[in-house]
Design a protein around this motif. Structure first.
Motif, PDB file in Angstrom:
ATOM      1  N   GLU A 132      -7.595 -57.250  -0.080  1.00  0.00           N
ATOM      2  CA  GLU A 132      -8.552 -58.063   1.372  1.00  0.00           C
ATOM      3  C   GLU A 132      -7.896 -56.639   2.369  1.00  0.00           C
ATOM      4  O   GLU A 132      -8.894 -56.583   3.412  1.00  0.00           O
TER       5      GLU A 132
ATOM      6  N   TYR B 104      -6.936 -53.288   2.378  1.00  0.00           N
ATOM      7  CA  TYR B 104      -8.358 -52.316   2.067  1.00  0.00           C
ATOM      8  C   TYR B 104      -9.437 -52.221   2.286  1.00  0.00           C
ATOM      9  O   TYR B 104     -10.201 -50.945   3.115  1.00  0.00           O
ATOM     10  N   GLU B 105     -10.170 -53.374   2.058  1.00  0.00           N
ATOM     11  CA  GLU B 105     -11.032 -53.320   2.837  1.00  0.00           C
ATOM     12  C   GLU B 105     -11.466 -53.783   4.072  1.00  0.00           C
ATOM     13  O   GLU B 105     -12.694 -53.106   4.421  1.00  0.00           O
TER      14      GLU B 105
ATOM     15  N   ARG C  75     -11.076 -48.170   0.024  1.00  0.00           N
ATOM     16  CA  ARG C  75     -12.755 -47.800   0.580  1.00  0.00           C
ATOM     17  C   ARG C  75     -12.338 -45.789   0.367  1.00  0.00           C
ATOM     18  O   ARG C  75     -11.319 -45.644   1.232  1.00  0.00           O
TER      19      ARG C  75
ATOM     20  N   ILE D 298     -15.433 -48.106  -2.859  1.00  0.00           N
ATOM     21  CA  ILE D 298     -14.191 -48.494  -3.644  1.00  0.00           C
ATOM     22  C   ILE D 298     -13.992 -47.679  -4.949  1.00  0.00           C
ATOM     23  O   ILE D 298     -14.623 -47.257  -5.793  1.00  0.00           O
TER      24      ILE D 298
ATOM     25  N   THR E 249     -21.089 -48.090  -2.771  1.00  0.00           N
ATOM     26  CA  THR E 249     -21.631 -49.208  -1.136  1.00  0.00           C
ATOM     27  C   THR E 249     -22.838 -48.477  -0.710  1.00  0.00           C
ATOM     28  O   THR E 249     -23.332 -49.115  -0.089  1.00  0.00           O
TER      29      THR E 249
END
Length: 264
Positions: A40, A42-43, A64, A136, A183
């Motif tokens: 979480e 890292y996001e 990321r 990712i 993504t």
């Protein structure tokens, strides 16, 4: 209540092992919870740039990332048995040649499979020039169950799984030890691929389930041991009542012998 030594030791060993395994599963669950919290974080962090400089998988996984280069569609691999919304399809994986000469595999997205002809690949677009890919970092492009390694043999366009190291050996490309789960990319354009990726899961609920199972087995072993000991004690008391000890019988006989003259 008397306990027999050997059965009691066996039950204690079973309890010690199952309790320890339960704590081990609990510790694994705590580790996975820490990893989920890390993912979480890292996001929300800015993406790291991928270049030709080797990156360790342990230090980049789930981060990321951003990479600029040119896709190599001639080396594309299609990973079979990847359903999306209950529809069969492929993951499209291909190398990206980085601007500074390095290479990295990119899982570009999902493509529906032709039901009638499995080998027919639906059309999709691949940018011809340099692009900047965002995504990712993952250890692989997802794993699917397979029997043996026939479905992942080298030099096949359609495969079941794809290992980064084995693909680097197969192609001779000095690949980074991870796959970018794409993504998005710049310049933005529609390429016909679906990138609605499932959220990464660590299976922490499964570890807690195993923990309860192991501790339940320890409790069952304890309950069985107490039940067996109580049953053995009850059986012993019953035998004593039905068959008095020889010493008591002898005493009764002597007592009856002494009383005999008086009765005469």
């Amino acid at each position: 209540m008397k306990f027999r030594l050997v059965p009691a030791l066996l039950i204690l060993v079973v309890m010690a092992v199952t309790i320890r395994l339960g704590f081990w599963q609990r510790d694994r669950a705590h580790q996975k919870e820490a990893l989920e919290a890390q993912i979480e974080r890292y996001e929300a962090a800015p993406p790291q740039t991928v270049s030709a400089a080797p990156l360790a998988l342990a230090g980049i996984q789930f981060h990321r990332v951003r990479a600029t280069g040119t896709f190599m569609p001639d080396l594309a691999v299609y990973l079979d048995n990847r359903p999306y919304n209950d529809q069969p399809g492929f993951y499209v994986v291909m190398p990206l040649k980085l601007q500074d000469g390095g290479y990295v595999l990119v899982n570009r997205g999902w493509l529906p499979r032709n039901i009638a002809e499995r080998d027919r690949i639906a059309p999709y677009d691949t940018p011809a020039g340099p692009v900047t890919v965002e995504g990712i970092a993952r250890a692989d492009a997802s794993r699917a169950f397979e029997l043996g390694a026939g479905g992942s043999a080298p030099h096949q366009k359609i495969r079941q799984n794809l290992g980064v190291a084995s693909y680097a050996t197969e192609t001779g490309l000095p690949l980074q030890p991870f796959v970018i789960q794409q993504t998005g990319f710049l310049p933005a354009a529609k390429d016909g691929l679906v990138r609605d990726w499932p959220a990464p899961t660590t299976g922490v609920e499964r570890n807690y389930g195993y923990m309860l199972q192991w501790w339940g087995m320890a409790a069952a072993a304890l309950g069985f041991g107490l039940y067996a000991a109580r049953r053995a004690a009850t059986k012993a008391r019953t035998q004593v009542q039905e068959n008095p000890p020889k010493q008591a019988q002898a005493q009764d006989s002597q007592a009856q012998g002494k009383q005999a003259p008086k009765d005469a």
